[in-house]
Scaffold this motif. Structure first.
Motif, PDB file in Angstrom:
ATOM      1  N   THR A  92       0.828  -1.212   0.000  1.00 42.34           N
ATOM      2  CA  THR A  92       0.000   0.000   0.000  1.00 42.34           C
ATOM      3  C   THR A  92       0.860   1.259   0.000  1.00 42.34           C
ATOM      4  O   THR A  92       0.554   2.239  -0.693  1.00 42.34           O
ATOM      5  CB  THR A  92      -0.925   0.006   1.229  1.00 42.34           C
ATOM      6  OG1 THR A  92      -1.746  -1.174   1.212  1.00 42.34           O
ATOM      7  CG2 THR A  92      -1.831   1.222   1.227  1.00 42.34           C
ATOM      8  N   MET A  93       1.950   1.224   0.759  1.00 40.51           N
ATOM      9  CA  MET A  93       2.865   2.367   0.795  1.00 40.51           C
ATOM     10  C   MET A  93       3.501   2.595  -0.577  1.00 40.51           C
ATOM     11  O   MET A  93       3.606   3.734  -1.048  1.00 40.51           O
ATOM     12  CB  MET A  93       3.947   2.140   1.854  1.00 40.51           C
ATOM     13  CG  MET A  93       3.427   2.133   3.276  1.00 40.51           C
ATOM     14  SD  MET A  93       4.692   1.616   4.480  1.00 40.51           S
ATOM     15  CE  MET A  93       5.900   2.918   4.264  1.00 40.51           C
ATOM     16  N   SER A  96       1.280   4.209  -3.157  1.00 38.17           N
ATOM     17  CA  SER A  96       1.080   5.658  -3.050  1.00 38.17           C
ATOM     18  C   SER A  96       1.904   6.409  -4.090  1.00 38.17           C
ATOM     19  O   SER A  96       1.646   7.597  -4.355  1.00 38.17           O
ATOM     20  CB  SER A  96       1.440   6.143  -1.644  1.00 38.17           C
ATOM     21  OG  SER A  96       2.825   5.954  -1.386  1.00 38.17           O
ATOM     22  N   ILE A 151      -3.696   8.003  -8.710  1.00 37.29           N
ATOM     23  CA  ILE A 151      -4.807   7.964  -7.748  1.00 37.29           C
ATOM     24  C   ILE A 151      -5.732   6.778  -8.050  1.00 37.29           C
ATOM     25  O   ILE A 151      -6.079   6.517  -9.200  1.00 37.29           O
ATOM     26  CB  ILE A 151      -5.612   9.277  -7.806  1.00 37.29           C
ATOM     27  CG1 ILE A 151      -4.744  10.445  -7.329  1.00 37.29           C
ATOM     28  CG2 ILE A 151      -6.881   9.185  -6.952  1.00 37.29           C
ATOM     29  CD1 ILE A 151      -5.412  11.790  -7.476  1.00 37.29           C
ATOM     30  N   SER A 170      -4.967   3.602  -7.104  1.00 36.56           N
ATOM     31  CA  SER A 170      -4.199   2.357  -7.011  1.00 36.56           C
ATOM     32  C   SER A 170      -4.323   1.710  -5.631  1.00 36.56           C
ATOM     33  O   SER A 170      -4.457   0.495  -5.506  1.00 36.56           O
ATOM     34  CB  SER A 170      -2.724   2.622  -7.332  1.00 36.56           C
ATOM     35  OG  SER A 170      -2.572   3.123  -8.642  1.00 36.56           O
ATOM     36  N   ILE A 171      -4.280   2.549  -4.589  1.00 38.56           N
ATOM     37  CA  ILE A 171      -4.398   2.011  -3.228  1.00 38.56           C
ATOM     38  C   ILE A 171      -5.763   1.361  -3.030  1.00 38.56           C
ATOM     39  O   ILE A 171      -5.870   0.282  -2.427  1.00 38.56           O
ATOM     40  CB  ILE A 171      -4.171   3.130  -2.185  1.00 38.56           C
ATOM     41  CG1 ILE A 171      -2.718   3.613  -2.248  1.00 38.56           C
ATOM     42  CG2 ILE A 171      -4.518   2.636  -0.784  1.00 38.56           C
ATOM     43  CD1 ILE A 171      -2.417   4.763  -1.312  1.00 38.56           C
ATOM     44  N   SER A 172      -6.819   1.980  -3.548  1.00 42.30           N
ATOM     45  CA  SER A 172      -8.168   1.410  -3.435  1.00 42.30           C
ATOM     46  C   SER A 172      -8.268   0.088  -4.188  1.00 42.30           C
ATOM     47  O   SER A 172      -8.901  -0.866  -3.708  1.00 42.30           O
ATOM     48  CB  SER A 172      -9.204   2.391  -3.981  1.00 42.30           C
ATOM     49  OG  SER A 172      -9.238   3.567  -3.210  1.00 42.30           O
ATOM     50  N   TYR A 218      -6.701  -2.469  -2.022  1.00 48.86           N
ATOM     51  CA  TYR A 218      -7.497  -2.716  -0.806  1.00 48.86           C
ATOM     52  C   TYR A 218      -8.698  -3.618  -1.100  1.00 48.86           C
ATOM     53  O   TYR A 218      -8.913  -4.628  -0.412  1.00 48.86           O
ATOM     54  CB  TYR A 218      -7.975  -1.388  -0.219  1.00 48.86           C
ATOM     55  CG  TYR A 218      -8.921  -1.571   0.949  1.00 48.86           C
ATOM     56  CD1 TYR A 218      -8.438  -1.867   2.218  1.00 48.86           C
ATOM     57  CD2 TYR A 218     -10.302  -1.466   0.780  1.00 48.86           C
ATOM     58  CE1 TYR A 218      -9.301  -2.058   3.288  1.00 48.86           C
ATOM     59  CE2 TYR A 218     -11.170  -1.649   1.837  1.00 48.86           C
ATOM     60  CZ  TYR A 218     -10.664  -1.941   3.089  1.00 48.86           C
ATOM     61  OH  TYR A 218     -11.528  -2.145   4.142  1.00 48.86           O
ATOM     62  N   GLU A 241      -0.138  -1.347 -10.036  1.00 51.03           N
ATOM     63  CA  GLU A 241      -0.514  -2.033  -8.803  1.00 51.03           C
ATOM     64  C   GLU A 241      -0.593  -3.549  -8.965  1.00 51.03           C
ATOM     65  O   GLU A 241      -0.483  -4.292  -7.987  1.00 51.03           O
ATOM     66  CB  GLU A 241      -1.847  -1.494  -8.254  1.00 51.03           C
ATOM     67  CG  GLU A 241      -3.000  -1.545  -9.237  1.00 51.03           C
ATOM     68  CD  GLU A 241      -3.163  -0.244 -10.003  1.00 51.03           C
ATOM     69  OE1 GLU A 241      -4.299   0.240 -10.082  1.00 51.03           O
ATOM     70  OE2 GLU A 241      -2.166   0.269 -10.519  1.00 51.03           O
TER      71      GLU A 241
END
Length: 271
Positions: free
Chosen positions: A8-9, A12, A16, A18-20, A23, A164
């Motif tokens: 996740t880090m 970052s 925008i 990519s983290i979602s 998850y 990702e």
């Protein structure tokens, strides 16, 4: 869990969303792990500890082998299903509001990569317990450090071309590194020996999973040619039917190849 935090880090650094994507994909990938992997570890620890205290080598090896066998029996078809049906699963669960078709595409791709490591995740739960039952917590820790290091290096390399998805693939590869190292250390110490039943059933489980993957691929193209043209209820019904068909095919193959008997399956479920 540490690998996911690190992933996740690193995500970052990406565009925008990519983290979602990571998850949501991880939540689905964790489902079979939480249901079966954690349960296997909880059941195995006291049984294996008792056998080790009694120094009953036959019971020790039988307990370990049957746990690994059941892990493969559950994890391989789960991985196949998540890999092939990732797109309809993500579409039905999440594509609405701000979650667009592009998000579905990326999240499904991430889920497919995570699924490649699902069998390793569940095997780790069993193999780590084999160390814990022998009161050895240091070795799994050292192996985890190696796994996390490999994950960081691979993630930084793979995100260059895979975004990702590269992070998810790195996590899957590091999980396999973790599981192989756990097994090899147990093997070197003489604490585990794969019996003929596990080896033979392992091949049969792979055959069953391949057969299921063919049906899964066909069902994907039959039931989900264009999901956007159908209502949510119809898509949910189609996904439920597709999953049921694949489960039935897999279970039939398992009994046909005599991987398990009905009584053995009932015993596993009861435990």
């Amino acid at each position: 869990q540490l690998n996911i935090i690190i992933g996740t880090m690193i995500a970052s650094l990406l565009p925008i969303g990519s983290i979602s994507h990571i998850y949501y994909a991880d939540r689905l990938n964790q489902l079979p792990l939480a249901i079966f992997g954690v349960a296997m570890g909880i059941v195995l620890l006291p049984s294996l500890s008792r056998a080790i205290k009694k120094n009953d080598q036959e019971e020790i090896q039988t307990t370990q082998n049957r746990s690994l066998e059941f892990s493969l029996l559950i994890s391989l078809p789960s991985a196949v299903g998540l890999y092939i049906l990732s797109e309809p699963i993500i579409y039905i669960l999440f594509e609405r509001g701000a979650f667009m078709s592009e998000d579905t595409l990326y999240t499904a791709s991430v889920l497919s990569m995570f699924a490649l490591g699902l069998p390793a995740y569940i095997l780790i739960k069993v193999l780590v317990t084999c160390f814990f039952a022998r009161e050895d917590t240091k070795t799994p820790l050292y192996i985890s450090i190696v796994s996390v290091t490999a994950n960081i290096i691979l993630s930084l390399i793979l995100i260059q071309s895979m975004r990702e998805m590269g992070i998810a693939l790195a996590t899957a590869i590091s999980a396999w590194i973790n599981s192989f190292l756990l097994y090899f250390i147990l093997k070197i110490k003489g604490n585990i020996t794969l019996d003929s039943r596990l080896v033979n059933n392992g091949y049969k489980i792979i055959i069953c999973s391949v057969a299921m993957s063919i049906i899964c691929y066909l069902s994907k193209h039959i039931f989900f040619p264009n999901m956007s043209l159908h209502s949510t209820i119809l898509n949910i019904g189609s996904l439920t039917i597709a999953i049921a068909i694949n489960i039935i095919v897999y279970i039939c193959m398992v009994f046909l190849l005599k991987v398990l008997t009905i009584n053995e399956l009932k015993g596993y479920i009861k435990k």
